[in-house]
Design a protein around this motif. Structure first.
Motif, PDB file in Angstrom:
ATOM      1  N   GLU A 119      -8.558  -3.106  -2.978  1.00  0.00           N
ATOM      2  CA  GLU A 119      -7.821  -4.352  -2.903  1.00  0.00           C
ATOM      3  C   GLU A 119      -7.935  -4.996  -1.522  1.00  0.00           C
ATOM      4  O   GLU A 119      -7.815  -6.211  -1.386  1.00  0.00           O
ATOM      5  N   VAL A 120      -8.189  -4.209  -0.505  1.00  0.00           N
ATOM      6  CA  VAL A 120      -8.431  -4.766   0.828  1.00  0.00           C
ATOM      7  C   VAL A 120      -9.848  -5.318   0.918  1.00  0.00           C
ATOM      8  O   VAL A 120     -10.065  -6.436   1.401  1.00  0.00           O
ATOM      9  N   PHE A 121     -10.822  -4.553   0.421  1.00  0.00           N
ATOM     10  CA  PHE A 121     -12.211  -5.007   0.478  1.00  0.00           C
ATOM     11  C   PHE A 121     -12.433  -6.244  -0.399  1.00  0.00           C
ATOM     12  O   PHE A 121     -13.359  -7.019  -0.142  1.00  0.00           O
ATOM     13  N   ARG A 122     -11.601  -6.435  -1.398  1.00  0.00           N
ATOM     14  CA  ARG A 122     -11.742  -7.626  -2.252  1.00  0.00           C
ATOM     15  C   ARG A 122     -11.640  -8.904  -1.431  1.00  0.00           C
ATOM     16  O   ARG A 122     -12.248  -9.928  -1.768  1.00  0.00           O
ATOM     17  N   TYR A 123     -10.890  -8.869  -0.350  1.00  0.00           N
ATOM     18  CA  TYR A 123     -10.718 -10.060   0.483  1.00  0.00           C
ATOM     19  C   TYR A 123     -12.021 -10.505   1.143  1.00  0.00           C
ATOM     20  O   TYR A 123     -12.120 -11.633   1.622  1.00  0.00           O
ATOM     21  N   GLU A 170      -7.898  -1.568  10.098  1.00  0.00           N
ATOM     22  CA  GLU A 170      -9.237  -1.864  10.596  1.00  0.00           C
ATOM     23  C   GLU A 170      -9.970  -2.932   9.776  1.00  0.00           C
ATOM     24  O   GLU A 170     -10.782  -3.680  10.315  1.00  0.00           O
ATOM     25  N   VAL A 171      -9.677  -2.991   8.492  1.00  0.00           N
ATOM     26  CA  VAL A 171     -10.407  -3.912   7.605  1.00  0.00           C
ATOM     27  C   VAL A 171      -9.601  -5.165   7.297  1.00  0.00           C
ATOM     28  O   VAL A 171     -10.089  -6.295   7.447  1.00  0.00           O
ATOM     29  N   GLU A 172      -8.371  -4.982   6.858  1.00  0.00           N
ATOM     30  CA  GLU A 172      -7.596  -6.117   6.368  1.00  0.00           C
ATOM     31  C   GLU A 172      -7.376  -7.231   7.393  1.00  0.00           C
ATOM     32  O   GLU A 172      -7.464  -8.414   7.033  1.00  0.00           O
ATOM     33  N   PRO A 173      -7.093  -6.934   8.669  1.00  0.00           N
ATOM     34  CA  PRO A 173      -6.881  -8.042   9.612  1.00  0.00           C
ATOM     35  C   PRO A 173      -8.052  -9.016   9.676  1.00  0.00           C
ATOM     36  O   PRO A 173      -7.852 -10.235   9.772  1.00  0.00           O
ATOM     37  N   LEU A 189       0.823  -1.205   0.000  1.00  0.00           N
ATOM     38  CA  LEU A 189       0.000   0.000   0.000  1.00  0.00           C
ATOM     39  C   LEU A 189       0.856   1.254   0.000  1.00  0.00           C
ATOM     40  O   LEU A 189       0.539   2.245  -0.681  1.00  0.00           O
ATOM     41  N   ALA A 190       1.955   1.228   0.744  1.00  0.00           N
ATOM     42  CA  ALA A 190       2.875   2.366   0.758  1.00  0.00           C
ATOM     43  C   ALA A 190       3.549   2.526  -0.601  1.00  0.00           C
ATOM     44  O   ALA A 190       3.763   3.650  -1.070  1.00  0.00           O
TER      45      ALA A 190
END
Length: 219
Positions: A176-180, A112-115, A77-78
């Motif tokens: 790309e995080v929400f895709r998970y 907050e989302v990815e974990p 992401l960075a």
């Protein structure tokens, strides 16, 4: 020349997608996750995250990693924030405030989302979802994500984008995080703005090109 280390079936997908959006030429070095190989140290093992030649580039042994003209960087992401800032255009922040908002939402997605979303992906990938414990893990993760989906749905209600009124690197990073979490349709059904936004992000030609290459790789 930009070099991206990592297979498409990894978080490197985020960097490949952005390179496509920016029209950047790049060299792809398909480093495989060592956990996917029976014996990553075997003489005939494909180059992987434990291979000495990759560790010489990135001692942490994690993908993705980029080498941009001698500047080596990790953290997907960075990396995207850096590439967007360097190459500019509408995907980058146009003001200091926009750049701050892009960083804020990227960090929110990562912390907050990815974990929780990753727990779902891992349970499905390892077939743990076929066990009672696995199903409990997915259920708990999905429950934890409801608050995130609600907040983000409210945020998207105004413009349909993460920052400003256009698609930016922040949309790409967060998408790309929400895709998970896509295996949990009830989360998206309860957040119609999130669903419409993710559909729009994934309708972009650069995303489709990235996914087409990703699907050619062995699982």
């Amino acid at each position: 020349m930009l070099t991206i280390y990592g297979v498409y079936r990894s978080r490197a997908s985020r960097n490949y997608w952005l390179a496509g959006e920016l029209g950047l030429p790049f060299v792809s070095v398909p480093i495989v996750q060592a956990r996917r190989i029976d014996d990553p140290q075997a003489a005939d093992a494909p180059i992987n995250t434990q291979s000495p030649e990759f560790l010489a580039v990135n001692p942490t042994g994690l993908i993705p990693c980029i080498d941009d003209g001698g500047f080596v960087m990790t953290e997907s992401l960075a990396i995207n924030l850096y590439l967007a800032r360097k190459h500019g255009g509408p995907l980058a922040g146009q003001t200091v405030t926009e750049e701050a908002e892009m960083l804020q939402w990227t960090m929110w997605a990562a912390t907050e989302v990815e974990p929780h979303a990753v727990k779902i992906i891992l349970a499905l990938d390892t077939r743990a979802s076929e066990t009672e414990q696995g199903r409990l893990t997915i259920r708990a993760a999905a429950k934890a994500l409801k608050k995130c989906f609600k907040r983000f749905d409210q945020h998207l209600a105004a413009t349909g984008h993460v920052v400003g009124n256009r698609f930016t690197v922040a949309d790409l990073n967060v998408a790309e995080v929400f895709r998970y979490a896509m295996s949990q349709p009830e989360l998206f059904d309860a957040a119609p703005n999130v669903k419409a936004w993710l559909d729009a992000c994934q309708s972009r030609p650069a995303f489709k090109a990235m996914m087409a290459t990703r699907l050619t790789e062995l699982e």
